[in-house]
Design an enzyme around this catalytic site. Structure first.
Site, PDB file in Angstrom:
ATOM      1  N   LYS A 113       1.081  -3.510   9.077  1.00 57.34           N
ATOM      2  CA  LYS A 113       2.282  -2.388   9.204  1.00 57.34           C
ATOM      3  C   LYS A 113       3.369  -2.994   9.720  1.00 57.34           C
ATOM      4  CE  LYS A 113       2.417   2.358  11.336  1.00 57.34           C
ATOM      5  NZ  LYS A 113       2.035   3.075  12.164  1.00 57.34           N
ATOM      6  N   ILE A 156       0.715  -1.229   0.064  1.00 58.94           N
ATOM      7  CA  ILE A 156      -0.056   0.084  -0.075  1.00 58.94           C
ATOM      8  C   ILE A 156       0.900   1.177   0.015  1.00 58.94           C
ATOM      9  CG2 ILE A 156      -1.710   1.221   1.128  1.00 58.94           C
ATOM     10  CD1 ILE A 156      -2.834  -1.428   2.319  1.00 58.94           C
ATOM     11  N   GLY A 169       8.561   2.461   8.231  1.00 55.06           N
ATOM     12  CA  GLY A 169       7.731   1.622   8.058  1.00 55.06           C
ATOM     13  C   GLY A 169       6.913   1.382   6.452  1.00 55.06           C
ATOM     14  N   ASP A 204      -0.017  13.955  18.468  1.00 55.23           N
ATOM     15  CA  ASP A 204       0.586  13.891  17.339  1.00 55.23           C
ATOM     16  C   ASP A 204      -0.392  13.885  16.264  1.00 55.23           C
ATOM     17  OD1 ASP A 204       2.516  14.459  15.225  1.00 55.23           O
ATOM     18  OD2 ASP A 204       2.773  12.115  14.834  1.00 55.23           O
TER      19      ASP A 204
END
Length: 377
Positions: free
Chosen positions: A43, A19, A25, A136
């Site tokens: 992930k 993806i 990552g 964040d």
């Protein structure tokens, strides 16, 4: 490098395609082998995960998402490691685009902004109730999914709790004076490295900066480099929203300014209070936004901020602010019934009167009571 289409993880997830890939990552799509038609996102940390602190954040991210289980927070399904020890997360597969991608096409209308903000705040409030501060929050960490029904408003999913702060956590402690977050949406206490002061008001500041950008199409704090942006966050003020968007209601402008206040003691205290002042309606952090009286349309949030609460023009606002259990005002009831309901009421009254006179003529009245005979004492 060990992942490719066809590779099966944990005898459950078969990799189908890549993806996206970032600096730390990569995210792969995979299908669930025991649940036909179920796709997930895997992930993986690149480089085996790096330091122990990065590994801790990576694991904490999926643990927090699993613990919260909120409809506006990405669903965490599993956590495991590859044969070489590299950790990976299994998350729900999201279709759509990030809020950052949407903002590149320009500002978002007020009514749509209201609905999206209520969803974002609902997820944040649920995290805050568990003692978790995201810290964040930014448009790239807010995902817009297609709505499950015919609504034109996207369904929000908050992503990436990797650097979140958990109140009372013993497994991870952020060092003082370490700056963490994204500069354009960073609170002054974050920019100065005062991590001990970070709490839910930190997320309120970030959400205020995001709403400023959603409405105006420009960032509240911008600069040529990271240092310039951080100086703006700590010492500067954004261009007044009322100057950028003169058509906005004063209540909306005041709510955004309250969220962007640098003084923690004067800042809007939590996301629920921010949504209340921004939209004019309360927030339910457990299941998402609710209306005070019945389901709300996509324009209700905008109307709640602009329609006066009294007078003929304020009847629609009255319907949303009426306290539960109290009857509506007669004028509001008449305004909402309409001509057909009034005709039905008149017809019902006529039928009732006819039935009354018919029964009165057909039923014989009982004979008058006879006096009782006298009884000697």
């Amino acid at each position: 490098e060990s992942l490719a289409p066809g590779v099966v993880l944990g005898e459950t997830y078969e990799i189908t395609r890549l993806i996206g890939r970032g600096g730390m990552g990569a995210v792969w799509e995979a299908k669930h082998l025991r649940l036909p038609g179920r796709f997930v996102a895997v992930k993986v940390l690149l480089g085996g995960g790096g330091s122990a602190e990065i590994l801790s954040r990576f694991r904490r991210e999926v643990e927090i998402a699993s613990r919260l289980g909120h409809p506006n927070i990405v669903e965490a399904i599993d956590f495991n490691t590859l044969p070489d020890g590299t950790p990976y997360q299994v998350l729900e597969r999201l279709m759509g685009e990030s809020l950052g991608e949407r903002l590149r096409r320009g500002p978002i209308p007020l009514a749509e902004t209201m609905s999206l903000v209520r969803q974002i705040a609902s997820g944040l409030a649920a995290a805050h109730r568990e003692g978790i501060v995201h810290r964040d929050l930014k448009p790239e960490n807010i995902f817009l999914c297609p709505p499950p029904d015919d609504s034109p408003i996207a369904r929000i999913k908050i992503l990436d709790f990797g650097i979140s702060k958990m109140r009372g956590a013993q497994t991870f402690k952020t060092q003082e004076s370490v700056v963490m977050g994204t500069p354009q949406y960073m609170s002054p206490e974050q920019a100065s490295g005062n991590n001990q002061a970070v709490d839910e008001r930190t997320d309120v500041f970030a959400l205020g900066a995001i709403v400023y950008e959603m409405l105006s199409g420009q960032m509240a704090f911008a600069g040529e480099n990271v240092l310039t942006v951080m100086v703006q966050v700590m010492q500067g003020e954004p261009t007044p929203l009322a100057h950028v968007m003169p058509s906005l209601p004063a209540s909306v402008v005041a709510a955004v300014e309250s969220a962007l206040t640098k003084d923690l003691a004067k800042r809007c205290p939590n996301v629920a209070a921010f949504v209340q002042s921004l939209t004019g309606r309360p927030l339910d952090a457990r299941t998402g936004p609710v209306a005070a009286a019945g389901p709300a349309s996509q324009n209700d949030d905008a109307l709640a901020a602009t329609v006066p609460p009294s007078g003929p023009a304020g009847l629609s606002a009255l319907a949303h602010t009426q306290a539960p259990g109290k009857p509506a005002a007669p004028t509001a009831t008449v305004a909402r019934t309409g001509p057909r309901v009034l005709l039905a009421l008149v017809g019902a009254c006529a039928l009732t009167a006819g039935a009354f006179f018919f029964l009165k003529g057909s039923v014989q009245p009982p004979p008058p009571p006879q006096p009782a005979p006298a009884v000697a004492p």
